[in-house]
Design an enzyme around this catalytic site. Sequence first.
Site, mmCIF file in Angstrom:
data_model
loop_
_atom_site.group_PDB
_atom_site.id
_atom_site.type_symbol
_atom_site.label_atom_id
_atom_site.label_comp_id
_atom_site.label_asym_id
_atom_site.label_seq_id
_atom_site.Cartn_x
_atom_site.Cartn_y
_atom_site.Cartn_z
ATOM 1 C CG HIS A 163 -4.369 1.133 -1.782
ATOM 2 N ND1 HIS A 163 -3.523 1.070 -0.696
ATOM 3 C CD2 HIS A 163 -3.607 0.841 -2.862
ATOM 4 C CE1 HIS A 163 -2.300 0.747 -1.111
ATOM 5 N NE2 HIS A 163 -2.322 0.606 -2.411
ATOM 6 C CE LYS B 165 3.821 -3.177 -4.658
ATOM 7 N NZ LYS B 165 2.674 -3.066 -3.785
ATOM 8 C CE1 TYR C 108 7.233 6.274 -6.393
ATOM 9 C CE2 TYR C 108 5.482 5.900 -7.983
ATOM 10 C CZ TYR C 108 6.092 6.702 -7.036
ATOM 11 O OH TYR C 108 5.560 7.930 -6.755
HETATM 12 CA CA CA Z 1 -0.520 -4.994 -4.735
#
Ligand code: CA
Length: 427
Positions: free
Chosen positions: A142, A262, A253
């Site tokens: 990821h 988030k 971010y």
């Molecule tokens: Ca996450």
Amino acid sequence: MSITANDIQRKSWLEVPSNSDFPIQNIPFGVFLTKENIVTVGTRIGDFAIDLGALQQLNYFEGIELTDDMFMQDTLNDFISDGQKTWRLVRNRIADIFDEINPKLQGNAEDRDIVIFKMEDVEMQLPVLIGDYTDFYSSKEHATNVGKMFRDPENALLPNWLHIPVGYHGRSSTIVPSGISVHRPMGQMLPNGETTPVFGPSRSVDFELETAFITTDVNIMGENILVTEAEDYIFGMVLLNDWSARDIQKWEYVPLGPFLAKSFASSISPWIVTMDALEPFRTKGPKQEPTPLPYLQQKGKHSFDINLEVAIQPENAEATVISNSNFKYMYWTMSQQLAHHTSNGCRVNSGDMMGSGTISGPTPDSFGSMLELTWGGKNPVQLKDGTERKFINDNDTVIMKGHCQNGHVRIGFGEVSSKLLPPFVRK
Ligand code: CA
């Protein structure tokens, strides 16, 4: 103490459908609301919810030292706080009570009526009061995929990644159980090619396929725990959909990490599957190269073989599975994450939740987010109803499932399923 609850020879006198995630060897813990509006701590076998508060009142936990109201609560925090010895005693006892060779509750219709509910007659709640929520970033695949897309394909991993289980502190206030819908968030973003930001509904709402672990009281402030002892402080695991708004994230971010992209919602499966139940599914994680610093070094099997899948279900249409992954792909283990978390003396309490980070496997069909599955929206995902998705549409339901399987037993999590609603509108 041996984990007799895991005995593969056991059969329950309660009916368990074949392929159920919840055989008598699972015995997860959760909190549910009955039709009489009573909230209680419970467990699940097959499609039955079992009221542990009622079992305790009827004296079925005799001989185990428990406070009188241990299970007559709306969270598992006190039970989890009692530690591993109590978890094991209680889980072993529940297995005995529901074992087909034990006539005690099986033969007592009056008690059965008080203790056992059909799953369809209860409503699952958040299992714990989550004081603090930390989310890690521990899948190498990821982190590499995101690094390739957003930064530099040649240097996709940042220099710290192979040395630190990277993480950030999330919000616990918007963690919700499976079944609770989530609004598409509003936020600030910078449209492609523009120099001035705009405020509006996110256009790239994504899921993140994760698991999370729930801890007991780990330490007092100032103290750390050793990586070799960290597993003793982990009660169990849930599935986690860490909803993410990619356009908001991309703009906000730098330099401190995710914030409002988030914190609008994180959805979890409602049954906490204990580490004891997952014990038969221990496996080795990927080789860690370079060798981590000594405080993160561990030997042996510290990952778990948990099959994971994600499906998207459009409104009034069939669900399409769009990803199959596995927890064992994670580079950093839960014990390394917890040891690292307390290495500076940070306190971790009963009911704290730690997200794994998006769990992406090595192949494109095992990626754990739309961002990766569609490669930033370039390759839309095809659904069975003929439509395609770059990200999640309004009124889509995202369904994540997870289970372990060996030749003897299947231990599962059920699912975390939540619908994305259009943006909230002030009346
Ligand atoms: Ca996450």
